[in-house]
Design an enzyme around this catalytic site. Structure first.
Site, PDB file in Angstrom:
ATOM      1  N   LYS A 128     -16.438 -12.683   4.607  1.00  0.00           N
ATOM      2  CA  LYS A 128     -17.310 -11.527   4.845  1.00  0.00           C
ATOM      3  C   LYS A 128     -18.616 -11.720   4.065  1.00  0.00           C
ATOM      4  O   LYS A 128     -18.836 -11.131   3.010  1.00  0.00           O
ATOM      5  CB  LYS A 128     -16.603 -10.238   4.449  1.00  0.00           C
ATOM      6  CG  LYS A 128     -15.419  -9.910   5.354  1.00  0.00           C
ATOM      7  CD  LYS A 128     -14.797  -8.573   5.010  1.00  0.00           C
ATOM      8  CE  LYS A 128     -13.662  -8.241   5.957  1.00  0.00           C
ATOM      9  NZ  LYS A 128     -13.016  -6.946   5.619  1.00  0.00           N
ATOM     10  N   GLY A 133     -13.105  -3.463   1.132  1.00  0.00           N
ATOM     11  CA  GLY A 133     -14.355  -2.920   1.638  1.00  0.00           C
ATOM     12  C   GLY A 133     -14.946  -1.862   0.742  1.00  0.00           C
ATOM     13  O   GLY A 133     -16.152  -1.845   0.472  1.00  0.00           O
ATOM     14  N   ARG A 178       0.815  -1.208   0.000  1.00  0.00           N
ATOM     15  CA  ARG A 178       0.000   0.000   0.000  1.00  0.00           C
ATOM     16  C   ARG A 178       0.853   1.265   0.000  1.00  0.00           C
ATOM     17  O   ARG A 178       0.492   2.273  -0.600  1.00  0.00           O
ATOM     18  CB  ARG A 178      -0.958  -0.008   1.197  1.00  0.00           C
ATOM     19  CG  ARG A 178      -2.144  -0.939   0.974  1.00  0.00           C
ATOM     20  CD  ARG A 178      -3.181  -0.825   2.059  1.00  0.00           C
ATOM     21  NE  ARG A 178      -4.421  -1.487   1.653  1.00  0.00           N
ATOM     22  CZ  ARG A 178      -5.476  -1.613   2.446  1.00  0.00           C
ATOM     23  NH1 ARG A 178      -5.442  -1.110   3.668  1.00  0.00           N
ATOM     24  NH2 ARG A 178      -6.567  -2.215   2.016  1.00  0.00           N
ATOM     25  N   GLY A 228      -8.083  -6.745  -0.343  1.00  0.00           N
ATOM     26  CA  GLY A 228      -8.036  -7.697   0.756  1.00  0.00           C
ATOM     27  C   GLY A 228      -7.319  -8.984   0.419  1.00  0.00           C
ATOM     28  O   GLY A 228      -6.330  -9.004  -0.310  1.00  0.00           O
TER      29      GLY A 228
END
Length: 407
Positions: free
Chosen positions: A206, A383, A40, A360
């Site tokens: 999720k 997300g 990132r 993710g």
């Protein structure tokens, strides 16, 4: 949807103080505290370098984890890592908006880069409020008084309304950084120009996120097929009256996902031809892989989709013109059960369709397995990307568009 927001190109930044929000939240070894992956940080390097090259006094706001977690720590190590990636010094201050931080900002020269402390050390950062109320927080009031512009590059957290993400846009001329700009243009462009057939591969643990997306794309007709994997598949197996073993049913209940079984039943009834569930699964027996058909699942944990399902899904994927994938097919960290995730990613990579991988774990798996260069787009935010695909309005995007005329 026509996106309208400012970018770095819309501002004259030389000798100006620019607050830039990034998402450099990184995996940290719980034993040593050492950063395990700097992906990132490398993503945001383009935006940070460009700001510095334009002569801006760049002030970085970022977070690491959240209160109560083992990797909730300072950003001192991130400053060292960023400095190596950027090839220029990154000053670190152990403060967010207090006197020490504001004094450091006041002394910056054009081209300097300063990283403030973890914004989630500040209690107001984690409060849920409407975006305009976040402009009234102490952080926003104090930092905006020593800044000229705000650049938001934190796409991975664009689905959250927090002071450092939305508050500054109400008081400072604001725009998107390069990561944010690329993500929004790619994802919205893909959603609006879907080529058929369009296949969604939804898995991971999720379940609420995946089913939200599933409902939206099935109801609006943008998906031709949904391939279920991971815990999502287990819920749809239960909804189709398959006996998946007591331990797997209890796992779903313990995760708080039992209510989604009814949702899955309704979706199967309405979209039976569009939702594909596994024909076999891989369970863990004595830590080894055992593939079994869905009518013979023992009371052992399901850790992957089965080999016949993998073949079926690969065929569907290779015929697709558009592929959206989110969540691994199983416990891919264990080589015994990485087959489903590996083969699905391989099928996506070898497909001629336009492919988008959600952030993710699946993005990490794609990079780990060497498929990074074979995908059209790997999102930096799981997300945020899944919320966008699910039809949710992203607070950060809404605010950036609302203030687009403020320069």
């Amino acid at each position: 949807m026509s996106l309208k927001f400012n970018t770095i190109d819309d501002f004259q930044l030389n000798n100006k103080t620019v607050l830039v929000r990034v998402d450099i939240n990184s995996p940290v070894d719980p034993n040593t505290g050492i950063i395990l992956d700097d992906t990132r940080m490398r993503l945001h390097a383009e935006t940070i370098s460009e700001l510095a090259d334009k002569g801006a006094k760049t002030v970085i706001l970022a977070h690491q984890s959240r209160p109560g977690k083992k990797d909730f720590t300072t950003l001192e190590q991130h400053a060292h890592a960023l400095s190596k990636i950027l090839g220029r010094p990154v000053i670190y201050v152990e403060d967010i908006f207090g006197c020490a931080a504001r004094e450091k900002i006041a002394r910056l020269e054009p081209g300097d880069i300063l990283l403030l402390e973890n914004v989630r050390f500040y209690s107001e950062e984690v409060l849920k409020r409407e975006p305009h109320l976040q402009a009234e927080t102490h952080m926003v009031k104090k930092l905006s008084s020593v800044a000229d512009y705000f650049i938001n590059d934190a796409f991975a957290t664009a689905h959250r309304s927090q002071p450092s993400l939305v508050g500054f846009s109400f008081v400072l001329p604001s725009g998107a950084g390069r990561v944010m700009e690329k993500e929004l243009k790619t994802l919205y462009g893909a959603v609006e120009n879907v080529q058929r057939p369009c296949v969604y591969v939804l898995g991971g643990v999720k379940v609420d996120d995946s089913i939200m997306v599933m409902e939206n794309v099935l109801e609006n007709g943008s998906a031709d097929l949904i391939l279920t994997t991971g815990l999502v598949a287990n819920i749809f197996l239960l909804a189709s009256k398959a006996k998946i073993g007591k331990c797997n049913a209890e796992f779903i209940d313990n995760k708080g996902y039992s209510d989604f079984i009814k949702v899955a039943e309704r979706l199967i009834k309405k979209f039976r031809d569009k939702i594909i569930i596994p024909v076999d699964v891989a369970v863990s027996k004595d830590d080894k892989r055992l593939d079994v058909p869905i009518n013979k699942i023992p009371d052992l944990p399901i850790f992957d989709i089965g080999t016949e399902t993998i073949k079926l899904y690969a065929q569907k994927i290779r015929k697709a013109k558009t592929i959206f994938a989110n969540g691994p097919a199983g416990v891919f960290e264990n080589p015994e059960f990485s087959v489903g995730t590996d083969d699905i990613l391989n099928a996506i990579a070898s497909s001629e369709g336009f492919s988008i991988i959600g952030g993710g774990h699946l993005a990490a798996a794609a990079v780990q397995m060497g498929f990074e260069g074979e995908m059209d787009h790997i999102s930096s935010g799981g997300g945020a990307s899944i919320s966008l695909l699910g039809g949710e309005e992203l607070p950060v995007v809404k605010v950036l568009e609302e203030v687009a005329d403020k320069k």
